[in-house]
Write an enzyme that holds these catalytic residues in place. Structure first.
Site, PDB file in Angstrom:
ATOM      1  N   TYR A  60       0.747  -1.056   0.014  1.00  0.00           N
ATOM      2  CA  TYR A  60      -0.050   0.152  -0.039  1.00  0.00           C
ATOM      3  C   TYR A  60       1.089   0.705   0.182  1.00  0.00           C
ATOM      4  O   TYR A  60       0.290   2.278  -0.142  1.00  0.00           O
ATOM      5  CB  TYR A  60      -1.306   0.134   1.255  1.00  0.00           C
ATOM      6  N   HIS A  76      -4.283   6.800  -1.423  1.00  0.00           N
ATOM      7  CA  HIS A  76      -4.353   6.947   0.242  1.00  0.00           C
ATOM      8  C   HIS A  76      -3.619   6.868   1.305  1.00  0.00           C
ATOM      9  O   HIS A  76      -3.978   6.956   2.696  1.00  0.00           O
ATOM     10  CB  HIS A  76      -5.607   5.117   0.757  1.00  0.00           C
ATOM     11  N   PHE A 105      -4.809  -0.452   9.793  1.00  0.00           N
ATOM     12  CA  PHE A 105      -5.818  -0.880   8.544  1.00  0.00           C
ATOM     13  C   PHE A 105      -6.961   0.201   9.157  1.00  0.00           C
ATOM     14  O   PHE A 105      -7.184   0.749   9.169  1.00  0.00           O
ATOM     15  CB  PHE A 105      -6.400  -1.716   8.115  1.00  0.00           C
ATOM     16  N   ASN A 138      -9.253   1.620   8.040  1.00  0.00           N
ATOM     17  CA  ASN A 138     -11.292   1.619   8.424  1.00  0.00           C
ATOM     18  C   ASN A 138     -10.900   1.551  10.045  1.00  0.00           C
ATOM     19  O   ASN A 138     -12.153   1.653  10.789  1.00  0.00           O
ATOM     20  CB  ASN A 138     -11.935   1.116   8.200  1.00  0.00           C
ATOM     21  N   ASP A 147      -5.726  11.165   2.491  1.00  0.00           N
ATOM     22  CA  ASP A 147      -6.433  12.224   1.361  1.00  0.00           C
ATOM     23  C   ASP A 147      -7.518  11.964   1.169  1.00  0.00           C
ATOM     24  O   ASP A 147      -8.563  11.915   1.822  1.00  0.00           O
ATOM     25  CB  ASP A 147      -5.781  10.595   0.431  1.00  0.00           C
ATOM     26  N   ASN A 168     -12.890   6.530   5.275  1.00  0.00           N
ATOM     27  CA  ASN A 168     -12.723   5.764   6.425  1.00  0.00           C
ATOM     28  C   ASN A 168     -12.408   5.899   7.952  1.00  0.00           C
ATOM     29  O   ASN A 168     -12.505   5.756   8.865  1.00  0.00           O
ATOM     30  CB  ASN A 168     -12.440   3.458   5.895  1.00  0.00           C
TER      31      ASN A 168
END
Length: 196
Positions: free
Chosen positions: A22, A27, A73, A75, A100, A121
């Site tokens: 990632y 994001h 992560f 969320n 973002d 999220n």
């Protein structure tokens, strides 16, 4: 006179997803910014299990500031933010969350106090875990794919070279106003950033 709180910022949270897969995705723009701040001010991130993430402490003009990259992560970001804020007794209005932003173009960065989560999220989970929305946000423009169904793939993709360079320039501008943010001089920081 502006209605913004004048507390100084004591905690800057960069939002992103952990792991190499990632790292370069849109994001993770919030991670990019706090990584730059750590580098610029000679700090380094270390994993802290009690804060569910990576933590770094920096000194800027004699003021101390915590940098946090949740390792949960996106969320579940709120778990990390609330545990560190509680431990160090940091108030909601002393927190700046860098994330973002689909509604701004690459190269644009905006400072905002309060407001909703607009479907983000990470913000949604922080608002829920902290029991409030009155914290600062650094909105890092990544643009919108133009179709709501494409958003997930888009934010988890990498920006084009041109967009990437524009985002880096915007992060430069935001980095330069950090001393103002840590002194609670938000109007000054906004003027400097938004005119750039």
């Amino acid at each position: 006179m502006s209605s913004h709180p004048t507390q100084s910022i004591r905690l800057i949270v960069g939002l992103g997803n952990p792991g190499a897969d990632y790292a370069a995705t849109r994001h993770n723009a919030g991670f990019w910014w706090v990584d730059r701040l750590a580098e610029r001010y000679g700090g380094s991130f270390r994993s802290e299990s009690k804060f569910h993430g990576q933590v770094c402490r920096i000194q800027v003009d004699g003021r101390e500031c915590w940098l946090l990259k949740p390792g949960t992560f996106m969320n579940r970001s709120g778990q990390s933010v609330s545990s560190l804020a509680k431990y160090y007794k940091i108030g909601l209005d002393e927190i700046l969350v860098a994330h973002d932003e689909l509604d701004l173009s690459p190269g644009v960065v905006r400072l905002k106090f309060g407001g909703g989560h607009a479907g983000h999220n990470g913000l949604r989970d922080i608002i829920s875990a902290m029991g409030g929305r009155d914290f600062w946000r650094l909105r890092i423009g990544i643009d919108h794919p133009g179709n709501a169904r494409e958003v997930v793939n888009y934010v988890l993709g990498r920006p084009s070279r041109q967009d990437g360079e524009a985002i880096e320039r915007a992060l430069d501008g935001a980095e330069r106003v950090l001393p103002e943010l840590l002194q609670g001089r938000f109007q000054l920081a906004m003027n400097a950033m938004h005119s750039g």
